[in-house]
Scaffold this active site. Structure first.
Site, PDB file in Angstrom:
ATOM      1  N   GLY A  38     -45.219  -8.142  34.606  1.00 22.98           N
ATOM      2  CA  GLY A  38     -44.624  -8.267  35.940  1.00 22.98           C
ATOM      3  C   GLY A  38     -43.353  -9.083  36.010  1.00 22.98           C
ATOM      4  N   ASP A  93     -44.196 -13.284  37.900  1.00 22.29           N
ATOM      5  CA  ASP A  93     -43.671 -12.608  39.078  1.00 22.29           C
ATOM      6  C   ASP A  93     -44.179 -13.222  40.377  1.00 22.29           C
ATOM      7  OD1 ASP A  93     -46.272 -11.746  38.578  1.00 22.29           O
ATOM      8  OD2 ASP A  93     -45.824  -9.606  38.678  1.00 22.29           O
ATOM      9  N   ASP A  96     -50.605 -15.704  43.193  1.00 19.21           N
ATOM     10  CA  ASP A  96     -51.510 -15.189  44.231  1.00 19.21           C
ATOM     11  C   ASP A  96     -52.732 -16.107  44.283  1.00 19.21           C
ATOM     12  OD1 ASP A  96     -52.961 -13.670  46.014  1.00 19.21           O
ATOM     13  OD2 ASP A  96     -53.199 -11.944  44.696  1.00 19.21           O
ATOM     14  N   LYS A 124     -47.549 -16.205  47.387  1.00 21.89           N
ATOM     15  CA  LYS A 124     -48.166 -15.614  48.579  1.00 21.89           C
ATOM     16  C   LYS A 124     -48.735 -16.696  49.477  1.00 21.89           C
ATOM     17  CE  LYS A 124     -49.499 -10.930  47.448  1.00 21.89           C
ATOM     18  NZ  LYS A 124     -50.599 -10.018  47.130  1.00 21.89           N
ATOM     19  N   PHE A 145     -49.484  -6.506  49.765  1.00 21.23           N
ATOM     20  CA  PHE A 145     -49.324  -6.023  48.403  1.00 21.23           C
ATOM     21  C   PHE A 145     -47.890  -5.523  48.217  1.00 21.23           C
ATOM     22  CE2 PHE A 145     -49.633  -3.145  44.810  1.00 21.23           C
ATOM     23  CZ  PHE A 145     -50.266  -3.976  43.900  1.00 21.23           C
ATOM     24  N   VAL A 146     -47.174  -6.156  47.286  1.00 24.95           N
ATOM     25  CA  VAL A 146     -45.754  -5.822  47.107  1.00 24.95           C
ATOM     26  C   VAL A 146     -45.479  -5.203  45.731  1.00 24.95           C
ATOM     27  CG1 VAL A 146     -44.856  -7.534  48.741  1.00 24.95           C
ATOM     28  CG2 VAL A 146     -45.295  -8.210  46.383  1.00 24.95           C
ATOM     29  N   ARG A 158     -42.030  -0.597  39.075  1.00 24.48           N
ATOM     30  CA  ARG A 158     -41.448  -1.818  38.496  1.00 24.48           C
ATOM     31  C   ARG A 158     -39.923  -1.767  38.497  1.00 24.48           C
ATOM     32  NH1 ARG A 158     -45.674  -4.709  36.091  1.00 24.48           N
ATOM     33  NH2 ARG A 158     -47.211  -3.508  34.924  1.00 24.48           N
TER      34      ARG A 158
HETATM   35  P1  5GP Z   1     -53.130 -14.511  40.300  1.00 26.54           P
HETATM   36  O1  5GP Z   1     -53.729 -14.726  38.943  1.00 26.54           O
HETATM   37  O2  5GP Z   1     -52.230 -15.608  40.780  1.00 26.54           O
HETATM   38  O3  5GP Z   1     -54.148 -14.107  41.324  1.00 26.54           O
HETATM   39  O4  5GP Z   1     -52.302 -13.207  40.219  1.00 26.54           O
HETATM   40  C1  5GP Z   1     -51.144 -13.118  39.571  1.00 26.54           C
HETATM   41  C2  5GP Z   1     -50.926 -11.691  39.113  1.00 26.54           C
HETATM   42  O5  5GP Z   1     -51.513 -10.724  40.000  1.00 26.54           O
HETATM   43  C3  5GP Z   1     -49.450 -11.444  39.133  1.00 26.54           C
HETATM   44  O6  5GP Z   1     -48.882 -11.748  37.870  1.00 26.54           O
HETATM   45  C4  5GP Z   1     -49.381  -9.968  39.453  1.00 26.54           C
HETATM   46  O7  5GP Z   1     -49.426  -9.239  38.248  1.00 26.54           O
HETATM   47  C5  5GP Z   1     -50.634  -9.666  40.245  1.00 26.54           C
HETATM   48  N1  5GP Z   1     -50.379  -9.588  41.698  1.00 26.54           N
HETATM   49  C6  5GP Z   1     -50.765 -10.464  42.653  1.00 26.54           C
HETATM   50  N2  5GP Z   1     -50.332 -10.080  43.873  1.00 26.54           N
HETATM   51  C7  5GP Z   1     -49.637  -8.931  43.681  1.00 26.54           C
HETATM   52  C8  5GP Z   1     -48.913  -8.039  44.571  1.00 26.54           C
HETATM   53  O8  5GP Z   1     -48.790  -8.206  45.792  1.00 26.54           O
HETATM   54  N3  5GP Z   1     -48.339  -6.957  43.982  1.00 26.54           N
HETATM   55  C9  5GP Z   1     -48.423  -6.703  42.650  1.00 26.54           C
HETATM   56  N4  5GP Z   1     -47.808  -5.608  42.198  1.00 26.54           N
HETATM   57  N5  5GP Z   1     -49.071  -7.518  41.790  1.00 26.54           N
HETATM   58  C10 5GP Z   1     -49.665  -8.624  42.298  1.00 26.54           C
HETATM   59 MG    MG Z   2     -48.663 -10.380  36.244  1.00 32.88          MG
END
Ligand code: 5GP
Ligand code: MG
Length: 180
Positions: A38, A93, A96, A124, A145-146, A158
């Protein structure tokens, strides 16, 4: 698809992100690690704007997602470079739940990094389930969701030069299209 951040917005955000990082590290050499896949597009733009001498590496992290919600995290460090005794900046990227960066920070410490900081394009506005927060953030966004600028849905989108919200109907349509 609704554009959330235009190409110009992203440019400006990454420029500011780079100056915050430059201000923090000055001329100290930095080991910059991309969390694939990402951060691919952000990473390419960011490292060319940083002024200090850099070592550059990648690590792969993927959460087995069902649709668009986060699942079990899998990390592949086969391509990692040596970080022992070095200042490490992890680039992702989006922050979350925070599970990805939390896990990878621990891993960098285990590999012997002398310091570990994190930079993300997006954070987020949602409930983060870990205690850590990214050190450098370009944009805070709503809990939608982006896709685009490196972020995918089922490995698509991407390549978009802007960031867009993928609405539930579009998510369903993309999934259906890929099944046929
Ligand atoms: P975390 O481990 O912080 O929950 O998530 C991080 C990963 O989840 C990011 O590196 C990304 O790959 C994915 N992710 C989280 N939210 C989004 C979103 O809104 N869109 C997309 N495409 N990927 C997301
Ligand atoms: Mg990722």
């Amino acid at each position: 698809m609704r554009t959330l951040l235009s190409e110009a917005d992203l440019n400006e955000g990454v420029e500011k992100l780079a100056s915050k990082i430059d201000d923090h590290y000055g001329d100290r050499p930095l080991t910059v690690i991309a969390i694939m896949t990402g951060s691919l597009v952000l990473f390419a733009d960011l490292i060319r704007r940083l002024s200090m001498p850099q070592r550059v590496g990648v690590v792969q992290a993927s959460s087995y997602r069902t649709g668009t919600t986060s699942g079990e995290l899998h990390v592949d460090s086969a391509m990692m470079i040596d970080v022992k005794g070095r200042d490490v900046l992890l680039v992702d990227d989006i922050f979350d739940t925070g599970k990805t960066l939390d896990r990878l920070c621990g891993m960098m410490h285990d590999f012997g990094a002398s310091s570990v900081r994190t930079a993300v394009l997006l954070q987020k506005r949602t409930e983060h389930i870990v205690n850590m927060r990214p050190d450098f953030v370009a944009f805070e966004i709503p809990d939608e969701f982006v896709v685009g600028y490196g972020l995918d849905y089922l490995d698509m989108y991407r390549n978009l030069p802007y960031l867009a919200i993928l609405e539930p109907v579009e998510i369903a349509a993309t999934a259906a299209e890929l099944e046929t």
